[in-house]
Scaffold this motif. Structure first.
Motif, short mmCIF file in Angstrom:
data_model
loop_
_atom_site.label_atom_id
_atom_site.label_comp_id
_atom_site.label_asym_id
_atom_site.label_seq_id
_atom_site.Cartn_x
_atom_site.Cartn_y
_atom_site.Cartn_z
N ALA B 239 -11.02 23.69 -11.28
CA ALA B 239 -9.82 23.30 -12.02
C ALA B 239 -9.46 21.87 -11.64
O ALA B 239 -8.59 21.63 -10.82
CB ALA B 239 -8.67 24.26 -11.70
N THR B 240 -10.16 20.92 -12.26
CA THR B 240 -10.04 19.53 -11.81
C THR B 240 -8.65 18.96 -12.04
O THR B 240 -8.07 18.37 -11.14
CB THR B 240 -11.08 18.66 -12.55
OG1 THR B 240 -12.31 19.35 -12.57
CG2 THR B 240 -11.25 17.34 -11.85
N ALA B 241 -8.13 19.14 -13.27
CA ALA B 241 -6.82 18.53 -13.57
C ALA B 241 -5.71 19.09 -12.66
O ALA B 241 -4.94 18.31 -12.10
CB ALA B 241 -6.47 18.72 -15.04
N PRO B 242 -5.63 20.42 -12.47
CA PRO B 242 -4.63 20.92 -11.50
C PRO B 242 -4.83 20.36 -10.10
O PRO B 242 -3.85 20.11 -9.38
CB PRO B 242 -4.86 22.44 -11.52
CG PRO B 242 -5.43 22.72 -12.85
CD PRO B 242 -6.27 21.53 -13.19
N MET B 243 -6.10 20.13 -9.72
CA MET B 243 -6.34 19.57 -8.40
C MET B 243 -5.73 18.17 -8.29
O MET B 243 -5.04 17.86 -7.31
CB MET B 243 -7.84 19.50 -8.15
CG MET B 243 -8.22 18.89 -6.82
SD MET B 243 -9.99 18.74 -6.64
CE MET B 243 -10.30 17.23 -7.53
N TYR B 244 -5.94 17.34 -9.33
CA TYR B 244 -5.36 16.00 -9.31
C TYR B 244 -3.83 16.09 -9.26
O TYR B 244 -3.17 15.32 -8.57
CB TYR B 244 -5.79 15.20 -10.54
CG TYR B 244 -7.14 14.54 -10.39
CD1 TYR B 244 -7.23 13.23 -9.94
CD2 TYR B 244 -8.32 15.21 -10.69
CE1 TYR B 244 -8.46 12.61 -9.80
CE2 TYR B 244 -9.55 14.61 -10.56
CZ TYR B 244 -9.62 13.30 -10.11
OH TYR B 244 -10.82 12.70 -9.97
N ALA B 245 -3.27 17.05 -10.03
CA ALA B 245 -1.80 17.21 -10.05
C ALA B 245 -1.29 17.53 -8.65
O ALA B 245 -0.26 17.00 -8.22
CB ALA B 245 -1.41 18.30 -11.04
N LEU B 246 -2.02 18.37 -7.91
CA LEU B 246 -1.60 18.72 -6.56
C LEU B 246 -1.73 17.55 -5.60
O LEU B 246 -0.89 17.36 -4.71
CB LEU B 246 -2.41 19.91 -6.05
CG LEU B 246 -2.07 21.25 -6.69
CD1 LEU B 246 -3.16 22.27 -6.41
CD2 LEU B 246 -0.73 21.75 -6.18
#
Lengths: 257, 281
Positions: B239-246
């Motif tokens: 889940a790349t985008a959620p990772m960046y968000a975190l």
């Protein structure tokens, strides 16, 4: 007599601590805490041999490459941003944000962007260690004494010679502070990148020992990491004393006034 | 950007022939800061859009920031933030109080200072991540393993500053206090404490930043609950985008901690010459 006393002060507490450790583990056969002698012989068995070339040297090479890149990038970028007020104001919020990101979270990001390989591990070190050098260099360039700066200009010192004769030396106390922070961050990131994503290297090996409950071997790894940290700090203070000899001298003069 | 334009601007930009650099300089710094941030976001948006890096690996900010905003409405997100902050706060508080007491005791005595110097200089550079395997063996995923790393890392930052502070106490003031018959505690309160406070504040600020790094590290590597573990889970789940968000969330947390500690420092030291001079100028 005085020399003897200062040797005593350096050695007394460490010796007392080791003696205490030796006494406390003398009778017990603790699984968690190895005896001093045991630890020394395990250390020799584990790290002096093929593992030194297979795990220790590659880790340290990556650390060295990453640190050199981070320092070079940090100083160059710092000189560029620091000498322009517009660039400084443009970049300030973004840089503050990047500095505040805890560097270890860059490991998963770079794993996604670059994959799991040596480049990624070096980039992890660079991307974490560059900020203290960069921000301290900017601060140093910003704080150049205005009289010095104007004097240099009226003597017609421009371009490269201005950078090597004025800007770089004037910012050096600041970027040396940044480099000291970069060294410890770099070492931390070297270990984490190997613990998180690797099949070799110091960090990986130590976690392997822990997972297989090889407690004495694990302790020897902790000791090795500690020694590397102490060694880096030693190299730093040696270099710092040479690079900033003029600065320490200046401060002594100022304080004695 | 030559450095000479900077000096012209400092001397007050002349009206004729104003370069772009000088004109930008007349803008309020806040505007330039916002412009720089937008520029950064614009480049980030363009890189995946132009296909320089696949959006799968570098999701654009429009997507990432959207997820970040949505995270703010989720209880789970705030629980992770709470877990991280709890470990950070407990660890920092414990490390700082231990370092303060030990620093005052060691710093107050010349013999103790010389006896402990070599040991402190040896233990300080030991990277706290070296203790990760030990922490896992001793405590597993419990809060204690995270605390152990945080306390070890933050302790040295504060201790060193307190030691510097005690060494900086004016000998005349100390001897005066002694000849006026002040006891040990009174001397610590009225002579040592005011000198140590600025150093302690610096140590706290450095320690707070380091404590956050170690809190997230523990969560990432050991798997203690918190933002770091969420990042690791997002990464291994692709889940790349959620990772960046975190990651953005941890960065903002870091900024917040910095801002708060700078504010506390200014409040606590409002009487101190260094802060007073800054306000006056």
């Amino acid at each position: 007599m005085r020399a003897l006393r200062s040797v005593f002060y350096v050695v007394a507490l460490p010796a007392a601590l080791v003696a205490l450790w030796w006494l406390l583990t003398l009778g017990s056969d603790s699984f968690w805490v190895p005896r001093p002698g045991e630890l020394v012989s395990t250390f020799r068995e584990v790290w002096i041999g093929p593992r030194f070339m297979d795990d220790v040297v590659p880790s340290l090479t990556r650390l060295a490459v990453g640190l050199v890149l981070a320092i070079a990038l940090g100083i160059l970028g710092g000189l560029a941003i620091g000498s322009s007020r517009v660039l400084r104001r443009l970049s300030e919020p973004v840089l503050e944000f990047f500095r505040a990101i805890p560097p270890p979270v860059l490991v998963p990001i770079l794993m996604v962007l670059v994959g799991v390989n040596d480049t990624m591990k070096v980039l992890v070190i660079v991307s974490g260690a560059v900020w203290p050098v960069l921000l301290n260099t900017i601060e140093g360039v910003r704080g150049i004494d205005e009289v010095l700066s104007d004097t240099a200009k009226s003597y017609g010192i421009h371009g490269t010679s201005r950078i090597t004769m004025l800007t770089l030396p004037a910012a050096s106390p600041n970027f040396m502070t940044g480099i000291r922070q970069a060294l410890s961050i770099g070492l931390i990131l070297m270990v984490i990148s190997e613990m998180f994503a690797s099949s070799s290297g110091l960090g990986f090996t130590i976690v392997q020992f822990q997972r297989s409950f090889a407690v004495t071997e694990m302790w020897s790894g902790i000791v090795l990491l500690g020694l590397i940290g102490v060694l880096l700090a030693g190299i730093y203070s040696f270099v710092e004393r040479r690079v900033l000899r003029w600065y320490h001298g200046l401060k002594e003069v100022e304080q004695s006034e | 950007m030559s450095s000479s334009t900077d000096d012209v601007a400092r001397a007050g930009a002349p009206a004729r022939g104003r370069s772009l650099h000088d004109r930008l300089l007349s803008w309020p710094p806040v505007v330039l800061g916002v412009a720089g941030t937008l520029l950064f976001l614009g480049v980030w948006e363009l890189v995946p859009a132009l296909g320089l890096v696949p959006a799968k690996y570098l999701p654009p900010p429009s997507e990432t920031l959207g997820i970040f905003a949505r995270n703010l409405t989720f209880v789970d997100f705030w629980l992770a933030v709470w877990d991280t902050l709890r470990g950070w706060g407990l660890g920092l508080a414990f490390a700082a109080s231990a370092a303060l007491v030990i620093g005052l005791v060691i710093g107050g005595s010349g013999v103790l200072r010389r006896l402990t110097h070599s040991t402190i200089e040896f233990l300080r550079p030991v990277p706290s991540v070296a203790l990760i395997p030990l922490a896992v063996l001793l405590f597993g995923f419990d809060l204690e393993s995270k605390l152990m790393l945080i306390v070890y890392a933050a302790f040295w930052q504060v201790l060193i500053q307190v030691l510097y502070g005690v060494a900086d106490v004016d000998p005349v003031a100390r001897n005066t206090a002694r000849s006026f018959g002040l006891g040990y505690l009174a001397r610590v309160r009225h002579v040592v404490w005011p000198t140590v406070l600025p150093y302690l504040m610096t140590g706290l600020r450095l320690g707070a930043a380091v404590a956050l790094i170690l809190a997230v590290t523990a969560e990432l590597v050991i798997g203690n609950p918190g933002l770091g573990r969420e990042i690791a889970l997002a990464q291994s789940g692709g889940a790349t985008a959620p990772m960046y968000a975190l990651v953005i969330a941890t960065g903002l947390l870091g900024v917040l901690i910095n801002v708060v500690f700078r504010a506390v420092e200014r409040r606590a030291l409002s009487w101190h010459p260094s802060v007073r001079a800054e306000v006056a100028s």
